[in-house]
Write an enzyme that holds these catalytic residues in place. Structure first.
Site, PDB file in Angstrom:
ATOM      1  N   HIS A  23     -56.190  -0.943  70.960  1.00 28.66           N
ATOM      2  CA  HIS A  23     -55.357  -2.103  70.611  1.00 28.66           C
ATOM      3  C   HIS A  23     -54.348  -1.669  69.554  1.00 28.66           C
ATOM      4  O   HIS A  23     -54.724  -1.169  68.489  1.00 28.66           O
ATOM      5  CB  HIS A  23     -56.222  -3.259  70.101  1.00 28.66           C
ATOM      6  CG  HIS A  23     -56.988  -3.914  71.196  1.00 28.66           C
ATOM      7  ND1 HIS A  23     -58.279  -4.365  71.050  1.00 28.66           N
ATOM      8  CD2 HIS A  23     -56.628  -4.190  72.476  1.00 28.66           C
ATOM      9  CE1 HIS A  23     -58.684  -4.894  72.193  1.00 28.66           C
ATOM     10  NE2 HIS A  23     -57.710  -4.791  73.079  1.00 28.66           N
ATOM     11  N   GLU A  42     -54.304  -2.604  65.624  1.00 31.29           N
ATOM     12  CA  GLU A  42     -55.506  -2.364  64.820  1.00 31.29           C
ATOM     13  C   GLU A  42     -55.406  -1.006  64.121  1.00 31.29           C
ATOM     14  O   GLU A  42     -56.178  -0.083  64.376  1.00 31.29           O
ATOM     15  CB  GLU A  42     -56.744  -2.508  65.723  1.00 31.29           C
ATOM     16  CG  GLU A  42     -56.856  -3.945  66.232  1.00 31.29           C
ATOM     17  CD  GLU A  42     -57.809  -4.152  67.406  1.00 31.29           C
ATOM     18  OE1 GLU A  42     -58.598  -3.229  67.711  1.00 31.29           O
ATOM     19  OE2 GLU A  42     -57.753  -5.238  68.026  1.00 31.29           O
ATOM     20  N   ARG A  96     -50.460  -5.940  70.597  1.00 32.72           N
ATOM     21  CA  ARG A  96     -51.842  -5.546  70.920  1.00 32.72           C
ATOM     22  C   ARG A  96     -51.943  -4.680  72.177  1.00 32.72           C
ATOM     23  O   ARG A  96     -52.731  -3.738  72.239  1.00 32.72           O
ATOM     24  CB  ARG A  96     -52.657  -6.827  71.131  1.00 32.72           C
ATOM     25  CG  ARG A  96     -54.026  -6.665  71.793  1.00 32.72           C
ATOM     26  CD  ARG A  96     -54.654  -8.039  72.022  1.00 32.72           C
ATOM     27  NE  ARG A  96     -55.843  -8.038  72.846  1.00 32.72           N
ATOM     28  CZ  ARG A  96     -57.097  -7.962  72.387  1.00 32.72           C
ATOM     29  NH1 ARG A  96     -57.310  -7.836  71.097  1.00 32.72           N
ATOM     30  NH2 ARG A  96     -58.121  -8.010  73.206  1.00 32.72           N
ATOM     31  N   HIS A 110     -62.357  -0.618  66.548  1.00 29.42           N
ATOM     32  CA  HIS A 110     -61.394  -1.730  66.603  1.00 29.42           C
ATOM     33  C   HIS A 110     -61.366  -2.382  65.228  1.00 29.42           C
ATOM     34  O   HIS A 110     -62.100  -2.028  64.331  1.00 29.42           O
ATOM     35  CB  HIS A 110     -61.871  -2.803  67.600  1.00 29.42           C
ATOM     36  CG  HIS A 110     -61.744  -2.432  69.038  1.00 29.42           C
ATOM     37  ND1 HIS A 110     -60.829  -3.011  69.890  1.00 29.42           N
ATOM     38  CD2 HIS A 110     -62.449  -1.547  69.795  1.00 29.42           C
ATOM     39  CE1 HIS A 110     -60.970  -2.502  71.101  1.00 29.42           C
ATOM     40  NE2 HIS A 110     -61.942  -1.604  71.081  1.00 29.42           N
ATOM     41  N   GLU A 135     -66.072  -3.216  64.988  1.00 32.42           N
ATOM     42  CA  GLU A 135     -64.946  -4.021  64.521  1.00 32.42           C
ATOM     43  C   GLU A 135     -64.920  -3.812  63.016  1.00 32.42           C
ATOM     44  O   GLU A 135     -65.788  -4.314  62.298  1.00 32.42           O
ATOM     45  CB  GLU A 135     -65.147  -5.516  64.848  1.00 32.42           C
ATOM     46  CG  GLU A 135     -65.167  -5.844  66.328  1.00 32.42           C
ATOM     47  CD  GLU A 135     -63.784  -5.866  66.968  1.00 32.42           C
ATOM     48  OE1 GLU A 135     -62.773  -5.751  66.246  1.00 32.42           O
ATOM     49  OE2 GLU A 135     -63.729  -5.994  68.201  1.00 32.42           O
TER      50      GLU A 135
HETATM   51  O1  0X9 Z   1     -61.739  -8.218  72.470  1.00 25.55           O
HETATM   52  C1  0X9 Z   1     -61.829  -7.004  72.333  1.00 25.55           C
HETATM   53  O2  0X9 Z   1     -61.398  -6.188  73.140  1.00 25.55           O
HETATM   54  C2  0X9 Z   1     -62.491  -6.455  71.067  1.00 25.55           C
HETATM   55  N1  0X9 Z   1     -62.191  -7.284  69.952  1.00 25.55           N
HETATM   56  S1  0X9 Z   1     -60.671  -7.208  69.321  1.00 25.55           S
HETATM   57  O3  0X9 Z   1     -60.533  -8.263  68.333  1.00 25.55           O
HETATM   58  N2  0X9 Z   1     -60.507  -5.837  68.553  1.00 25.55           N
HETATM   59  O4  0X9 Z   1     -59.714  -7.282  70.366  1.00 25.55           O
HETATM   60  C3  0X9 Z   1     -63.985  -6.414  71.330  1.00 25.55           C
HETATM   61  C4  0X9 Z   1     -64.332  -5.302  72.231  1.00 25.55           C
HETATM   62  C5  0X9 Z   1     -65.702  -5.387  72.744  1.00 25.55           C
HETATM   63  N3  0X9 Z   1     -65.922  -4.358  73.716  1.00 25.55           N
HETATM   64  C6  0X9 Z   1     -65.951  -4.588  75.076  1.00 25.55           C
HETATM   65  N4  0X9 Z   1     -65.611  -5.724  75.547  1.00 25.55           N
HETATM   66  N5  0X9 Z   1     -66.333  -3.595  75.834  1.00 25.55           N
HETATM   67 ZN    ZN Z   2     -59.431  -4.360  69.394  1.00 23.85          ZN
END
Ligand code: 0X9
Ligand code: ZN
Length: 413
Positions: free
Chosen positions: A176, A179, A232, A300, A375
């Site tokens: 992303h 980040e 993002r 992340h 995170e």
């Molecule tokens: O939503 C996401 O992709 C991640 N959170 S963020 O706020 N950084 O965008 C969480 C990722 C969790 N991992 C997977 N879904 N595999």
């Molecule tokens: Zn992320």
């Protein structure tokens, strides 16, 4: 989309571009909103789906779970109208996003090479990787993939001695774009593995092979530096908007919840699995090293969570119990230095359904034993715009937790 929404979307996306062609966020606010009923949850979901009128910094999970939403100044009243009534607790968390952006990276551009008191550009990071490869005999440069705009996705492999091939740790960051702390922390850890004298760091460094790919999404990362700090996704052009969410685009349980079919959404999954050249080429590269992988760690931000597979399902699968118990120990190591608190758990249980993520694909396809998604800092005071003076503390505490993860799994595997 009706005409009014179209006008709002257009104004939301374009009116605040400044003379130097950077998107500005003057007086944009971030609210933390807690829905207090199922109806309130549905209202938030509808707002999120209303094609990027608001930027949801965190996503809707359910009753009682806070959601951080960035609101443009001209939409402030429309937003408060939408939340009118008593079904929500609303708190202003960030009063002016642009002020945070202006203060985030005060020392930018002053350093030669990387140091961890400022955030760096893609060119600076890639140059540093190349320099590492020419300085250290243990480091070699890898081309891990390619992006839509034709950039190489660079990484390095670190190997202190032979015999560690089947103990390779893969570190992913900045899938992303916005980040920034994620690649700041991963490059910090890479540097520590090469230079630290701490005996625990030396122990994990030299008993594993390592692959670091700090910028998984170079096109988005460059765009977040040059044009829009809050970008993002990738930059692949689609019908109405640019970019797919590269963490919804991987081919394992693709499109099984927590993704959008709209190219204007922050969680647009893309037209099909691996539609993005970056995820497609990265997956090919990862496939070539997968049999050797002992660990796959993705960084992340933000929210201070240590997440376990899977994002498509809340079921406790594979080695969930080991991952959970080691995760709890890792979070306690992480807290020791600065008392930073991380919550541990399955992605769906702690966050929300999010299918098509990279870690899901690695775990589901190859059964890699150690798989975590961090995170990183913070819990919303700065959100994605974490001041650069938090890079080193964040890097230190994260490395503390990584030491625990690898040492604890040595007792299990
Ligand atoms: O939503 C996401 O992709 C991640 N959170 S963020 O706020 N950084 O965008 C969480 C990722 C969790 N991992 C997977 N879904 N595999
Ligand atoms: Zn992320």
């Amino acid at each position: 989309m009706n005409i009014i929404t179209t006008v709002l979307v257009l104004t939301a996306c374009c009116y605040h571009i400044s003379a130097d062609d950077k998107v500005r966020y003057d007086n944009f606010k971030v609210y933390r909103v807690v829905p207090k009923s199922n109806e309130a949850v549905e209202i938030l979901r509808a707002l999120e789906e209303s094609d990027n009128v608001y930027d949801f910094w965190t996503e809707v999970k359910g009753v009682g779970h806070p959601v951080d939403i960035m609101v443009a100044p001209h939409l402030k009243y429309r937003f408060s109208d939408a939340l009118a009534g008593s079904q929500f607790d609303v708190e202003e968390y960030i009063s002016d996003v642009q002020k945070l952006i202006d203060n985030e990276n005060p020392k930018a551009g002053r350093a030669v090479g990387l140091e961890w008191s400022s955030y760096h550009t893609l060119d600076e990071i890639n140059q540093w990787l190349r320099d590492l490869a020419s300085t250290y005999s243990q480091v070699s440069l890898i081309a891990a993939g390619r992006s839509y705009q034709g950039r190489d996705i660079l990484g390095v492999k670190v190997s202190f001695k032979s015999g560690n091939q089947d103990r390779t740790v893969f570190i992913e960051s900045n899938i992303h774009a916005r980040e920034w702390i994620s690649s700041a922390v991963s490059t910090y850890i890479l540097n520590e593995l090469l230079t630290s004298q701490d005996s625990n760091v030396r122990q994990i460094a030299e008993s594993h092979d390592w692959i670091f790919v700090p910028i998984f999404n170079p096109d988005g990362f460059v765009y977040s530096h040059t044009t829009d700090r809050m970008w993002r996704k990738t930059r692949t052009p689609y019908s109405t908007c640019a970019g797919a969410d590269p963490n919804r685009n991987w081919g394992y349980h693709f499109n099984e919840g927590g993704t959008s079919s709209s190219p204007c959404s922050e969680t647009y999954r893309g037209p099909y699995a691996f539609s993005e050249l970056s995820t497609n080429t990265l997956s090919e590269y990862i496939g070539t090293v997968a049999p050797q992988l002992r660990a796959y760690i993705a960084f992340h931000s933000y929210s201070q969570l240590l997440l376990l597979p899977y994002g498509y399902s809340a079921a406790h699968q594979d080695n969930y119990n080991d991952l959970y118990s080691v995760g709890v120990k890792a979070a306690s190591s992480l807290a020791q230095r600065y008392n930073t608190r991380f919550q541990v758990g399955n992605i769906v249980e702690v966050l929300y359904v999010a299918s098509g993520g990279s870690m899901d694909w690695v775990k589901g396809t190859f059964g890699t034993p150690i798989t975590y998604t961090y995170e990183l800092r913070d819990t919303g005071r700065y959100g994605f715009i974490l001041p650069a003076n938090q890079i080193i503390p964040s890097g230190q505490e994260t490395l503390d937790s990584l030491v625990t993860i690898l040492q604890e799994f040595d007792k299990i595997l």
